[in-house]
Design an enzyme around this catalytic site. Structure first.
Site, mmCIF file in Angstrom:
data_model
loop_
_atom_site.group_PDB
_atom_site.id
_atom_site.type_symbol
_atom_site.label_atom_id
_atom_site.label_comp_id
_atom_site.label_asym_id
_atom_site.label_seq_id
_atom_site.Cartn_x
_atom_site.Cartn_y
_atom_site.Cartn_z
ATOM 1 N N ASP A 1 8.334 -4.840 6.331
ATOM 2 C CA ASP A 1 8.666 -3.956 7.385
ATOM 3 C C ASP A 1 8.704 -4.634 8.798
ATOM 4 O OD1 ASP A 1 5.877 -4.710 7.501
ATOM 5 O OD2 ASP A 1 5.382 -2.729 6.872
ATOM 6 N N GLU B 1 3.764 6.045 5.041
ATOM 7 C CA GLU B 1 2.515 6.623 5.490
ATOM 8 C C GLU B 1 2.379 7.907 4.556
ATOM 9 O OE1 GLU B 1 0.990 4.800 7.439
ATOM 10 O OE2 GLU B 1 1.838 4.894 9.478
#
Ligand code: PGA
Length: 266
Positions: free
Chosen positions: A67, A143
């Site tokens: 990421d 998330e």
């Protein structure tokens, strides 16, 4: 899934380095999936040491990071590209052209994410993926609520992640709100996974992810569906595991009987 409870964070990092080293010896042109954050820093330090002192060879390695923050340039000290260069790439003989960290300053995010996925496929897929776990149970920046089939895409960070990561920024308002991240589905396609966690702050979420139900609310729990995962935690991060005694026993027995089975048989 094999769960190893190391006594200390240093032991966690050494055992993790053993698994990466074994992968590179078996396949020198391995495709490694790499993570940022505090957790893998000891692993990278140990890999640098083994490269410098024992000649561990990265010359044919290809890497993909999980990421990157949106809108941070690769030279920003808090960018994940900068982190990887500082912690690992600048100190081993990896070819910089073979290192991939998502590019945060990209204009066409969707196209870029699709390209990132294609690049992983083009080199044959990721052989060994290193992961940390966030206090909210995330792997990469997946998330709570992320689809367990998700692919590389843009995600909005949770308040908790922003707070957790603000320790690296001078001003909490500077923490980016968005990131480009590999998806849970992308991660589940890797051939082997090494999940690391250290410190008491991770104890609850480690227990939920490894021993609780599989849920998109704790995306690390999806690793229960992967066929080859080794989890290495230090004793603080492993302190809430209900079956800790069993995991320790399994590890001792494997070490006693066939040392090379560690990390090979789940
Ligand atoms: P940390 O982050 O290693 O800095 O605790 C882990 C993560 O967010 O995945």
């Amino acid at each position: 899934m094999e769960i190893i409870i190391a006594e200390t964070t240093e032991e966690m990092s050494r055992l993790a380095a053993d698994i990466v080293e074994r992968q590179l010896l078996r396949k020198p042109n391995s495709v490694l999936g790499l993570a940022t954050g505090s957790t893998p820093m000891g692993l990278y330090k140990e890999l640098v040491r083994r490269h410098q002192q024992q000649g561990l060879d990265f010359s044919k390695v290809i890497s993909f990071n999980l990421d990157e923050y949106l809108d941070l340039s690769p030279t920003h000290p808090q960018s994940y590209r900068y982190f990887m260069d500082q912690q690992l790439f600048n100190h081993v003989n990896i070819d910089p052209r073979n290192t991939h960290v998502p590019y945060g300053h990209v204009a066409e995010v969707e196209e870029y994410c699709a390209w990132y996925e294609e690049e992983i496929k083009r080199v044959g897929g990721i052989d060994l993926q290193v992961l940390g776990i966030g206090a909210d149970g995330h792997i990469a920046f997946n998330e709570p609520g992320s689809s367990l089939g998700s692919r590389t895409r843009l995600k909005t960070l949770t308040q908790q992640t922003i707070e957790d990561n603000s320790r690296f920024f001078d001003d909490p308002d500077q923490v980016p709100r968005f990131a480009i991240t590999m998806g849970v589905g992308t991660i589940l396609e890797t051939r082997e996974i090494l999940l690391l966690a250290n410190g008491a702050k991770k104890a609850d979420v480690v227990a939920q992810a490894l021993e609780g139900p599989i849920t998109a609310q704790i995306t690390a729990s999806a690793l229960q569906m992967h066929r080859h995962v080794t989890v290495i935690v230090d004793s603080a991060a492993g302190s809430k595991l209900k079956r800790a005694d069993y995991y320790r026993w399994v590890h001792q027995e494997k070490k006693r009987l066939i040392p090379r089975l560690i990390g090979r048989v789940t």
